[in-house]
Design a protein around this motif. Structure first.
Motif, PDB file in Angstrom:
ATOM      1  N   THR A  21       0.849  -1.197   0.000  1.00 29.53           N
ATOM      2  CA  THR A  21       0.000   0.000   0.000  1.00 29.53           C
ATOM      3  C   THR A  21       0.882   1.244   0.000  1.00 29.53           C
ATOM      4  O   THR A  21       2.054   1.192   0.374  1.00 29.53           O
ATOM      5  CB  THR A  21      -0.878   0.058   1.267  1.00 29.53           C
ATOM      6  OG1 THR A  21      -0.019   0.170   2.414  1.00 29.53           O
ATOM      7  CG2 THR A  21      -1.761  -1.164   1.397  1.00 29.53           C
ATOM      8  N   TYR A  56       0.089   5.809   0.542  1.00 25.44           N
ATOM      9  CA  TYR A  56      -0.958   6.820   0.753  1.00 25.44           C
ATOM     10  C   TYR A  56      -0.462   8.226   0.422  1.00 25.44           C
ATOM     11  O   TYR A  56      -1.202   9.188   0.590  1.00 25.44           O
ATOM     12  CB  TYR A  56      -1.441   6.778   2.216  1.00 25.44           C
ATOM     13  CG  TYR A  56      -1.651   5.360   2.707  1.00 25.44           C
ATOM     14  CD1 TYR A  56      -2.821   4.676   2.403  1.00 25.44           C
ATOM     15  CD2 TYR A  56      -0.661   4.698   3.424  1.00 25.44           C
ATOM     16  CE1 TYR A  56      -2.999   3.365   2.823  1.00 25.44           C
ATOM     17  CE2 TYR A  56      -0.827   3.389   3.850  1.00 25.44           C
ATOM     18  CZ  TYR A  56      -1.998   2.727   3.544  1.00 25.44           C
ATOM     19  OH  TYR A  56      -2.170   1.440   3.950  1.00 25.44           O
ATOM     20  N   LEU A 103      -1.398  -0.162  -3.845  1.00 27.27           N
ATOM     21  CA  LEU A 103      -2.801  -0.004  -3.453  1.00 27.27           C
ATOM     22  C   LEU A 103      -2.976   1.210  -2.549  1.00 27.27           C
ATOM     23  O   LEU A 103      -2.302   1.313  -1.514  1.00 27.27           O
ATOM     24  CB  LEU A 103      -3.269  -1.259  -2.682  1.00 27.27           C
ATOM     25  CG  LEU A 103      -4.598  -1.128  -1.926  1.00 27.27           C
ATOM     26  CD1 LEU A 103      -5.780  -0.923  -2.872  1.00 27.27           C
ATOM     27  CD2 LEU A 103      -4.838  -2.350  -1.032  1.00 27.27           C
ATOM     28  N   GLY A 156      -5.261   1.833  -0.235  1.00 29.55           N
ATOM     29  CA  GLY A 156      -6.293   1.029   0.428  1.00 29.55           C
ATOM     30  C   GLY A 156      -7.061   1.863   1.442  1.00 29.55           C
ATOM     31  O   GLY A 156      -6.602   2.923   1.877  1.00 29.55           O
ATOM     32  N   SER A 201      -7.200   1.015   4.311  1.00 28.42           N
ATOM     33  CA  SER A 201      -6.343   0.965   5.504  1.00 28.42           C
ATOM     34  C   SER A 201      -5.814   2.366   5.802  1.00 28.42           C
ATOM     35  O   SER A 201      -5.345   2.636   6.917  1.00 28.42           O
ATOM     36  CB  SER A 201      -5.181  -0.013   5.297  1.00 28.42           C
ATOM     37  OG  SER A 201      -4.545   0.219   4.056  1.00 28.42           O
ATOM     38  N   ASP A 233      -8.989   1.437  -3.484  1.00 21.93           N
ATOM     39  CA  ASP A 233     -10.119   0.779  -2.815  1.00 21.93           C
ATOM     40  C   ASP A 233     -11.400   1.582  -2.950  1.00 21.93           C
ATOM     41  O   ASP A 233     -11.378   2.816  -2.828  1.00 21.93           O
ATOM     42  CB  ASP A 233      -9.820   0.676  -1.310  1.00 21.93           C
ATOM     43  CG  ASP A 233      -9.424  -0.720  -0.893  1.00 21.93           C
ATOM     44  OD1 ASP A 233      -9.613  -1.663  -1.681  1.00 21.93           O
ATOM     45  OD2 ASP A 233      -8.920  -0.869   0.239  1.00 21.93           O
ATOM     46  N   LYS A 256     -10.652  -1.896  -6.329  1.00 20.47           N
ATOM     47  CA  LYS A 256     -10.849  -3.124  -5.550  1.00 20.47           C
ATOM     48  C   LYS A 256     -12.116  -2.991  -4.706  1.00 20.47           C
ATOM     49  O   LYS A 256     -12.362  -1.959  -4.101  1.00 20.47           O
ATOM     50  CB  LYS A 256      -9.634  -3.369  -4.654  1.00 20.47           C
ATOM     51  CG  LYS A 256      -9.782  -4.570  -3.730  1.00 20.47           C
ATOM     52  CD  LYS A 256      -8.468  -5.027  -3.163  1.00 20.47           C
ATOM     53  CE  LYS A 256      -7.962  -4.221  -2.003  1.00 20.47           C
ATOM     54  NZ  LYS A 256      -8.838  -4.182  -0.816  1.00 20.47           N
ATOM     55  N   HIS A 264     -11.919  -9.097  -3.426  1.00 15.73           N
ATOM     56  CA  HIS A 264     -11.297  -9.175  -2.086  1.00 15.73           C
ATOM     57  C   HIS A 264     -12.240  -9.980  -1.200  1.00 15.73           C
ATOM     58  O   HIS A 264     -13.353  -9.531  -0.924  1.00 15.73           O
ATOM     59  CB  HIS A 264     -11.106  -7.746  -1.565  1.00 15.73           C
ATOM     60  CG  HIS A 264     -10.405  -7.657  -0.233  1.00 15.73           C
ATOM     61  ND1 HIS A 264      -9.797  -6.491   0.200  1.00 15.73           N
ATOM     62  CD2 HIS A 264     -10.230  -8.553   0.766  1.00 15.73           C
ATOM     63  CE1 HIS A 264      -9.263  -6.685   1.388  1.00 15.73           C
ATOM     64  NE2 HIS A 264      -9.532  -7.930   1.768  1.00 15.73           N
ATOM     65  N   VAL A 268      -7.855 -10.617  -4.021  1.00 17.33           N
ATOM     66  CA  VAL A 268      -7.154 -10.593  -2.723  1.00 17.33           C
ATOM     67  C   VAL A 268      -7.808 -11.612  -1.786  1.00 17.33           C
ATOM     68  O   VAL A 268      -9.041 -11.672  -1.686  1.00 17.33           O
ATOM     69  CB  VAL A 268      -7.212  -9.180  -2.084  1.00 17.33           C
ATOM     70  CG1 VAL A 268      -6.769  -9.220  -0.624  1.00 17.33           C
ATOM     71  CG2 VAL A 268      -6.346  -8.203  -2.874  1.00 17.33           C
ATOM     72  N   GLU A 292      -7.704 -12.311   2.104  1.00 12.54           N
ATOM     73  CA  GLU A 292      -7.209 -11.765   3.371  1.00 12.54           C
ATOM     74  C   GLU A 292      -7.554 -12.703   4.525  1.00 12.54           C
ATOM     75  O   GLU A 292      -8.718 -13.062   4.726  1.00 12.54           O
ATOM     76  CB  GLU A 292      -7.815 -10.371   3.627  1.00 12.54           C
ATOM     77  CG  GLU A 292      -7.305  -9.776   4.941  1.00 12.54           C
ATOM     78  CD  GLU A 292      -7.484  -8.277   5.076  1.00 12.54           C
ATOM     79  OE1 GLU A 292      -8.069  -7.656   4.170  1.00 12.54           O
ATOM     80  OE2 GLU A 292      -7.032  -7.729   6.093  1.00 12.54           O
ATOM     81  N   ILE A 335      -2.862 -11.941   1.793  1.00 12.84           N
ATOM     82  CA  ILE A 335      -2.394 -11.154   2.953  1.00 12.84           C
ATOM     83  C   ILE A 335      -2.765 -11.977   4.181  1.00 12.84           C
ATOM     84  O   ILE A 335      -3.949 -12.214   4.443  1.00 12.84           O
ATOM     85  CB  ILE A 335      -2.939  -9.706   2.960  1.00 12.84           C
ATOM     86  CG1 ILE A 335      -2.578  -8.996   4.282  1.00 12.84           C
ATOM     87  CG2 ILE A 335      -4.422  -9.604   2.673  1.00 12.84           C
ATOM     88  CD1 ILE A 335      -2.643  -7.478   4.227  1.00 12.84           C
ATOM     89  N   ILE A 388       0.399  -9.070  -0.692  1.00 17.50           N
ATOM     90  CA  ILE A 388       0.264  -7.630  -0.445  1.00 17.50           C
ATOM     91  C   ILE A 388       0.392  -7.387   1.056  1.00 17.50           C
ATOM     92  O   ILE A 388      -0.022  -8.237   1.857  1.00 17.50           O
ATOM     93  CB  ILE A 388      -1.070  -7.063  -0.987  1.00 17.50           C
ATOM     94  CG1 ILE A 388      -1.095  -5.538  -0.825  1.00 17.50           C
ATOM     95  CG2 ILE A 388      -2.298  -7.685  -0.325  1.00 17.50           C
ATOM     96  CD1 ILE A 388      -2.121  -4.830  -1.703  1.00 17.50           C
ATOM     97  N   VAL A 446       0.484  -3.907   4.088  1.00 17.41           N
ATOM     98  CA  VAL A 446       0.459  -2.475   4.378  1.00 17.41           C
ATOM     99  C   VAL A 446       1.926  -2.064   4.561  1.00 17.41           C
ATOM    100  O   VAL A 446       2.641  -2.653   5.377  1.00 17.41           O
ATOM    101  CB  VAL A 446      -0.384  -2.216   5.644  1.00 17.41           C
ATOM    102  CG1 VAL A 446      -0.197  -0.800   6.155  1.00 17.41           C
ATOM    103  CG2 VAL A 446      -1.855  -2.510   5.357  1.00 17.41           C
TER     104      VAL A 446
HETATM  105  O1  KIV Z   1      -6.910  -1.440   2.619  1.00 16.53           O
HETATM  106  C1  KIV Z   1      -5.959  -2.210   2.466  1.00 16.53           C
HETATM  107  O2  KIV Z   1      -4.795  -1.898   2.762  1.00 16.53           O
HETATM  108  C2  KIV Z   1      -6.240  -3.544   1.951  1.00 16.53           C
HETATM  109  C3  KIV Z   1      -5.158  -4.566   2.042  1.00 16.53           C
HETATM  110  C4  KIV Z   1      -5.098  -5.050   3.433  1.00 16.53           C
HETATM  111  C5  KIV Z   1      -5.331  -5.660   1.068  1.00 16.53           C
HETATM  112  O3  KIV Z   1      -7.317  -3.809   1.499  1.00 16.53           O
END
Ligand code: KIV
Length: 256
Positions: A27, A29, A46, A48, A50, A88, A116, A138, A181, A183, A204, A214, A216
């Motif tokens: 991931t 950001y 990603l 995400g 998260s 996401d 995703k 996912h 994915v 998880e 994950i 994958i 974080v």
């Molecule tokens: O939001 C995210 O970081 C995820 C990963 C855990 C796959 O969806």
């Protein structure tokens, strides 16, 4: 901006599966992290949801909005030109088919190559793919369900759960997703799904036999020592030298 077309993204995932090239992803950001990941050769990045826990300080991912993802996605896009950029669809933004497509189009406009969705939202996936946007599914532990589930738990331990996960995985592949994915799925079930699907699985906390992995990124580099998922072994402990640098700076400033 080097945004990728549907065929290029879909081909990358399908070719990786057929050639047994494992896919490595993390991931990000923000711009600097994205740039460092891309310069290190990561396959896909990603943005995400998260984000809520890693950057915004929320207790879980459920409060993240589409606007939050768009904001960070635009920053990440600036640092990415060759890796695939995945975003996401946060909680509540894909509940209905039309909403899912509109949300995906917004993420595409903000720079996403692919979106995703959590859970077997088959009609939504079909519609997003029909709109020309590649989709990653996912399944397994769904963080957007944490308020219902109460805790993060491994999925696929019972025969019923294992067979539901297999059914969901096949339905997502048939809906046109390019990858999936898994998880917190038991390694045995993850292996079964990986064996049966033509699209790659990205694990994950689901064992070593998925087609890719994958994480974080901050879990991997030890930047958030206060929250460490049990399945992650950090490669480095960046929090310690980070804090030392800050303490040295404070001391030097005060001593001058
Ligand atoms: O939001 C995210 O970081 C995820 C990963 C855990 C796959 O969806």
């Amino acid at each position: 901006m080097n945004q990728k077309k549907f065929a290029e993204v879909d081909r990358f995932f399908r070719d990786s599966k057929t050639s047994r090239n494992k896919i490595a992803s993390l991931t990000a950001y923000d711009y600097p992290t994205a740039r460092l990941l891309e310069e290190s050769g990561i396959d896909f990045i990603l943005v995400g949801d998260s984000l809520g826990m890693v950057v915004l300080g929320h207790p879980d991912t459920t409060q993240v909005t589409l606007e939050d993802i768009e904001h960070h996605l635009k920053a990440v896009r600036g640092g990415v030109s060759s890796s695939i950029l995945l975003a996401d669809l946060p909680m509540g933004t894909a509940d209905e088919v039309e909403r899912a497509v509109l949300s995906s189009l917004r993420l595409q406009s903000a720079g996403a190559d692919m979106v995703k969705l959590e859970g077997p939202l088959i009609l939504q996936m079909r519609a997003i793919v029909a709109a020309g946007i590649p989709v990653m599914g996912h399944i397994g532990m769904l963080c957007q369900q944490i308020l219902v589930e109460k805790k993060y738990q491994i999925k696929g331990k019972t025969p019923e759960e294992a067979s539901r996960l297999l059914q969901e995985a096949h339905a997502i592949e048939e809906a046109g997703a390019s990858a999936l994915v898994l998880e917190l799925v038991t390694p045995w079930v993850a292996q079964q799904i990986t064996r049966e699907l033509a699209i790659p699985t990205i694990g994950i906390g689901s064992g070593p036999d998925c087609d890719g992995q994958i994480l974080v990124y901050s879990d991997l580099v030890g930047l958030q020592p206060w929250f460490r998922p049990s399945f992650v072994i950090p490669k480095v402990d960046l929090a310690t030298p980070f804090k030392k640098a800050i303490r040295d700076y404070i001391q030097e400033t005060k001593a001058a």
